[in-house]
Scaffold this motif. Structure first.
Motif, PDB file in Angstrom:
ATOM      1  N   GLY A  45       0.789  -1.219   0.000  1.00  0.00           N
ATOM      2  CA  GLY A  45       0.000   0.000   0.000  1.00  0.00           C
ATOM      3  C   GLY A  45       0.825   1.275   0.000  1.00  0.00           C
ATOM      4  N   ASP A  46       2.099   1.173   0.351  1.00  0.00           N
ATOM      5  CA  ASP A  46       2.974   2.352   0.408  1.00  0.00           C
ATOM      6  C   ASP A  46       3.751   2.581  -0.884  1.00  0.00           C
ATOM      7  OD1 ASP A  46       2.184   2.743   3.058  1.00  0.00           O
ATOM      8  OD2 ASP A  46       3.756   1.400   3.810  1.00  0.00           O
ATOM      9  N   LEU A  47       3.590   1.684  -1.853  1.00  0.00           N
ATOM     10  CA  LEU A  47       4.344   1.822  -3.093  1.00  0.00           C
ATOM     11  C   LEU A  47       3.905   3.072  -3.854  1.00  0.00           C
ATOM     12  CD1 LEU A  47       4.301  -1.880  -4.388  1.00  0.00           C
ATOM     13  CD2 LEU A  47       6.182  -0.685  -3.256  1.00  0.00           C
ATOM     14  N   ARG A  48       4.860   3.723  -4.484  1.00  0.00           N
ATOM     15  CA  ARG A  48       4.600   4.894  -5.300  1.00  0.00           C
ATOM     16  C   ARG A  48       5.137   4.643  -6.705  1.00  0.00           C
ATOM     17  NH1 ARG A  48       1.987   5.404  -1.549  1.00  0.00           N
ATOM     18  NH2 ARG A  48       1.791   7.144  -0.053  1.00  0.00           N
ATOM     19  N   PRO A  49       4.418   3.871  -7.496  1.00  0.00           N
ATOM     20  CA  PRO A  49       4.924   3.538  -8.844  1.00  0.00           C
ATOM     21  C   PRO A  49       5.019   4.765  -9.730  1.00  0.00           C
ATOM     22  CG  PRO A  49       2.649   2.838  -8.595  1.00  0.00           C
ATOM     23  CD  PRO A  49       3.097   3.278  -7.234  1.00  0.00           C
ATOM     24  N   ASP A  50       6.060   4.783 -10.570  1.00  0.00           N
ATOM     25  CA  ASP A  50       6.257   5.889 -11.508  1.00  0.00           C
ATOM     26  C   ASP A  50       5.342   5.784 -12.720  1.00  0.00           C
ATOM     27  OD1 ASP A  50       8.247   6.957  -9.910  1.00  0.00           O
ATOM     28  OD2 ASP A  50       9.823   5.762 -10.874  1.00  0.00           O
ATOM     29  N   GLY A  51       4.748   4.635 -12.907  1.00  0.00           N
ATOM     30  CA  GLY A  51       3.877   4.403 -14.059  1.00  0.00           C
ATOM     31  C   GLY A  51       3.672   2.914 -14.233  1.00  0.00           C
ATOM     32  N   ARG A  52       2.905   2.558 -15.217  1.00  0.00           N
ATOM     33  CA  ARG A  52       2.663   1.147 -15.477  1.00  0.00           C
ATOM     34  C   ARG A  52       3.898   0.493 -16.090  1.00  0.00           C
ATOM     35  NH1 ARG A  52      -3.291   0.856 -18.368  1.00  0.00           N
ATOM     36  NH2 ARG A  52      -4.533   1.617 -16.590  1.00  0.00           N
ATOM     37  N   PRO A  53       4.145  -0.773 -15.728  1.00  0.00           N
ATOM     38  CA  PRO A  53       5.240  -1.479 -16.399  1.00  0.00           C
ATOM     39  C   PRO A  53       4.888  -1.771 -17.849  1.00  0.00           C
ATOM     40  CG  PRO A  53       4.017  -2.970 -14.977  1.00  0.00           C
ATOM     41  CD  PRO A  53       3.484  -1.598 -14.709  1.00  0.00           C
ATOM     42  N   ARG A  54       5.909  -1.937 -18.663  1.00  0.00           N
ATOM     43  CA  ARG A  54       5.658  -2.278 -20.067  1.00  0.00           C
ATOM     44  C   ARG A  54       5.001  -3.649 -20.174  1.00  0.00           C
ATOM     45  NH1 ARG A  54      10.797  -3.113 -23.859  1.00  0.00           N
ATOM     46  NH2 ARG A  54      11.150  -4.682 -22.223  1.00  0.00           N
ATOM     47  N   ALA A  55       5.471  -4.587 -19.366  1.00  0.00           N
ATOM     48  CA  ALA A  55       4.921  -5.937 -19.373  1.00  0.00           C
ATOM     49  C   ALA A  55       5.064  -6.529 -17.972  1.00  0.00           C
ATOM     50  CB  ALA A  55       5.648  -6.819 -20.391  1.00  0.00           C
ATOM     51  N   VAL A  56       4.161  -7.456 -17.653  1.00  0.00           N
ATOM     52  CA  VAL A  56       4.207  -8.179 -16.390  1.00  0.00           C
ATOM     53  C   VAL A  56       4.505  -9.640 -16.704  1.00  0.00           C
ATOM     54  CG1 VAL A  56       2.932  -8.865 -14.334  1.00  0.00           C
ATOM     55  CG2 VAL A  56       2.564  -6.596 -15.321  1.00  0.00           C
ATOM     56  N   LEU A  57       5.571 -10.159 -16.123  1.00  0.00           N
ATOM     57  CA  LEU A  57       5.974 -11.551 -16.316  1.00  0.00           C
ATOM     58  C   LEU A  57       5.716 -12.311 -15.021  1.00  0.00           C
ATOM     59  CD1 LEU A  57       9.404 -10.810 -18.040  1.00  0.00           C
ATOM     60  CD2 LEU A  57       7.219 -11.316 -19.161  1.00  0.00           C
ATOM     61  N   ILE A  58       5.138 -13.502 -15.132  1.00  0.00           N
ATOM     62  CA  ILE A  58       4.826 -14.314 -13.953  1.00  0.00           C
ATOM     63  C   ILE A  58       5.521 -15.661 -14.087  1.00  0.00           C
ATOM     64  CG2 ILE A  58       3.018 -15.379 -12.572  1.00  0.00           C
ATOM     65  CD1 ILE A  58       1.118 -13.288 -13.466  1.00  0.00           C
ATOM     66  N   ALA A  59       6.253 -16.028 -13.053  1.00  0.00           N
ATOM     67  CA  ALA A  59       6.946 -17.320 -13.030  1.00  0.00           C
ATOM     68  C   ALA A  59       6.556 -18.064 -11.772  1.00  0.00           C
ATOM     69  CB  ALA A  59       8.463 -17.116 -13.078  1.00  0.00           C
ATOM     70  N   GLY A  60       6.441 -19.374 -11.897  1.00  0.00           N
ATOM     71  CA  GLY A  60       6.120 -20.211 -10.756  1.00  0.00           C
ATOM     72  C   GLY A  60       5.743 -21.600 -11.226  1.00  0.00           C
ATOM     73  N   PRO A  61       5.817 -22.580 -10.350  1.00  0.00           N
ATOM     74  CA  PRO A  61       5.552 -23.961 -10.760  1.00  0.00           C
ATOM     75  C   PRO A  61       4.074 -24.329 -10.685  1.00  0.00           C
ATOM     76  CG  PRO A  61       6.243 -23.916  -8.476  1.00  0.00           C
ATOM     77  CD  PRO A  61       6.256 -22.487  -8.952  1.00  0.00           C
ATOM     78  N   GLY A  62       3.673 -25.225 -11.534  1.00  0.00           N
ATOM     79  CA  GLY A  62       2.389 -25.888 -11.415  1.00  0.00           C
ATOM     80  C   GLY A  62       1.175 -25.057 -11.741  1.00  0.00           C
ATOM     81  N   ALA A  63       0.027 -25.652 -11.397  1.00  0.00           N
ATOM     82  CA  ALA A  63      -1.252 -25.065 -11.767  1.00  0.00           C
ATOM     83  C   ALA A  63      -1.513 -23.750 -11.059  1.00  0.00           C
ATOM     84  CB  ALA A  63      -2.375 -26.057 -11.463  1.00  0.00           C
TER      85      ALA A  63
END
Length: 375
Positions: A45-63
Motif C-alpha cells: 500500500g505504500d508503493l509509489r509507482p512511476d507508471g505502469r510497467p511495459r509488461a508483467v511476467l509471472i513465473a512459478g511452478p504448477g497449476a
C-alpha cells in the motif's frame, strides 16, 4: 467408479481428505484476508509507482502459477500484457525446473514470482537475473525459504505466503483452493497499486465474504439436494465434462475447473468459451460420447459392466459483454443431442466477487469428486 452416497457422509469425506482439500476450500475467505494483510504489512500500500510497467511476467511452478497468471491477465487492462514464463526441464521436481527471462525483458518490466514451495533453485536464479537486467521483482512464497533470501538480495519485494499448518502434512496440489488464493491475493493488491486492475482492499474483503458464503452453501454437512457443489459433482459422475464459459470472469474459472478435475480427481474435461465453443464441440456432442449414443449392443451385461462415458455440458456464466449471450444457442445445441446441461451463474457483485464465487463452487465440486472417487 464414484460412490455418490459418500457425498452425504461428512465423516467419510473427512476421513478421505488426507490433503486438507475441503478445509482449504472452506477457509478460502480467511486465506484471502490473511494474504491481504501480509501484502499490506510488506508495504504494497505504500508503493509509489512511476507508471505502469511495459509488461508483467509471472513465473512459478504448477497449476497455481498458471491459474494466477490467467486470472491476472484476464482482469488486467490491455496497457501492460501479462505473460506467464513457462518452465522447461526433464521433470516437474523443484530442482529440475528452469525459468529464463525473455531477451527483451528490462528495466521497464515487472517480474512476479509465485510459488507455494520457494526452494526452486531456478526461481532464485531468475530473481538474480532480473536484478541484473533492472527488472522490478516481487515474490510471494513461504517465509524462510531460499527464494525469500534471493529476492532480498535482488532488492525486490517479498510477500510471505498465507499458509496453514495442514499445508505441510501432504504435498500441496497446484489446484488446491487454499494455494490459489494465498498466491493470487497479494498479486491482486500489487497490480491494483500499479494501476493495472481494480482490486482495492474493500473489493478483496468482498471477495472473502463471497467465499465464506459459498463455503456455507457447499460445505460437507450440507445435503446434496441443497448443495450446488455436491449436486454438480453427482451430475458429473461417470460423465465427460464439456465446460463452456461466457463472460470475462467465467473463462479463467472454467479453465481452472478443468485443470482441477484432472489434477485432483483424475477426470478429463474439455473447455472452451462461447460462442466459439458451439462450433468447436458440435462434433463431440454428435459423436459416440453423446448421451443418446450407445456403442454397445443391446444384449450386453449392463449390471456387471460400467456405464458408457457420455458428455455433460457445464455452462459457467458471468455477465456477458454488451448484454449479448450465446446461452440459448448453447442449450439448444446440447439438448438437440440429448446431452444434459448443468449451469452455474454467480450472484450480482463486483468482478472479483463473481469470479471468486465461480471458482469456489467449482473448486468444491472438484474436491468432492476427488474424495468420493478415491475412497
Amino acid at each position: 467408479m464414484i460412490d455418490e452416497t459418500l457425498l452425504d457422509a461428512p465423516e467419510a469425506l473427512a476421513d478421505a481428505d488426507h490433503r486438507g482439500l475441503l478445509r482449504g476450500a472452506a477457509e478460502a475467505g480467511a486465506r484471502v484476508r490473511t494474504a491481504a494483510r501480509h501484502a499490506a504489512e510488506a508495504g504494497v500500500g505504500d508503493l509509489r509507482p512511476d507508471g505502469r510497467p511495459r509488461a508483467v511476467l509471472i513465473a512459478g511452478p504448477g497449476a497455481a502459477a498458471t491459474h494466477a497468471a490467467d486470472l491476472l491477465g484476464t482482469l488486467a487492462s490491455a496497457g501492460s500484457p501479462v505473460t506467464r514464463l513457462a518452465p522447461t526441464g526433464v521433470a516437474s521436481a523443484s530442482g529440475a525446473l528452469r525459468w529464463e527471462l525473455p531477451g527483451w525483458a528490462g528495466s521497464v518490466d515487472l517480474l512476479l514470482i509465485a510459488t507455494p514451495d520457494g526452494t526452486e533453485p531456478s526461481l532464485s536464479t531468475l530473481a538474480e537475473q532480473a536484478y541484473r537486467r533492472g527488472c522490478t521483482v516481487v515474490a510471494v512464497a513461504p517465509v524462510g525459504t531460499p527464494l525469500a533470501e534471493s529476492v532480498a538480495g535482488a532488492h525486490g519485494l517479498f510477500i510471505p505466503m498465507a499458509t496453514a499448518p495442514y499445508d505441510h502434512d501432504e504435498p500441496l496440489a497446484g489446484s488446491a483452493p487454499g494455494v490459489l488464493w494465498a498466491l493470487l491475493t497479494p498479486l491482486l493488491a500489487l497490480l491494483d497499486r500499479v494501476g493495472l486492475l481494480t482490486a482495492p482492499p474493500d473489493a478483496l474483503e468482498a471477495a472473502a465474504d463471497r467465499l465464506d458464503q459459498v463455503a456455507e452453501r457447499c460445505g460437507p454437512a450440507i445435503a446434496t439436494y441443497s448443495n450446488p457443489a455436491k449436486t454438480l459433482a453427482a451430475e458429473l459422475a461417470d460423465a465427460l465434462p464439456v465446460i463452456w464459459t461466457e463472460g470475462v470472469a467465467a473463462g479463467p474459472a472454467g479453465r481452472r475447473f478443468a485443470a482441477g478435475l484432472a489434477e485432483l480427481s483424475g477426470i478429463p474435461a474439455v473447455v472452451a468459451e462461447l460462442p466459439e465453443a458451439l462450433a468447436e464441440h458440435s462434433a463431440l456432442l454428435a459423436g459416440p460420447l453423446a448421451a443418446s449414443a450407445d456403442p454397445d449392443d443391446f444384449f450386453r451385461d449392463r449390471v456387471d459392466e460400467p456405464p458408457a462415458l457420455h458428455a455433460r455440458v457445464v455452462l459457467l456464466r458471468d455477465r456477458p459483454l454488451g448484454g449479448l449471450t450465446a446461452a440459448p444457442a448453447a442449450r439448444d445445441l446440447a439438448l438437440s443431442h440429448d446431452t444434459p446441461i448443468s449451469e452455474l451463474e454467480p450472484e450480482p457483485g463486483g468482478e472479483i466477487e463473481t469470479l471468486a464465487e465461480l471458482i469456489a463452487v467449482t473448486d468444491f465440486a472438484a474436491v468432492y469428486l476427488s474424495l468420493v472417487s478415491r475412497t
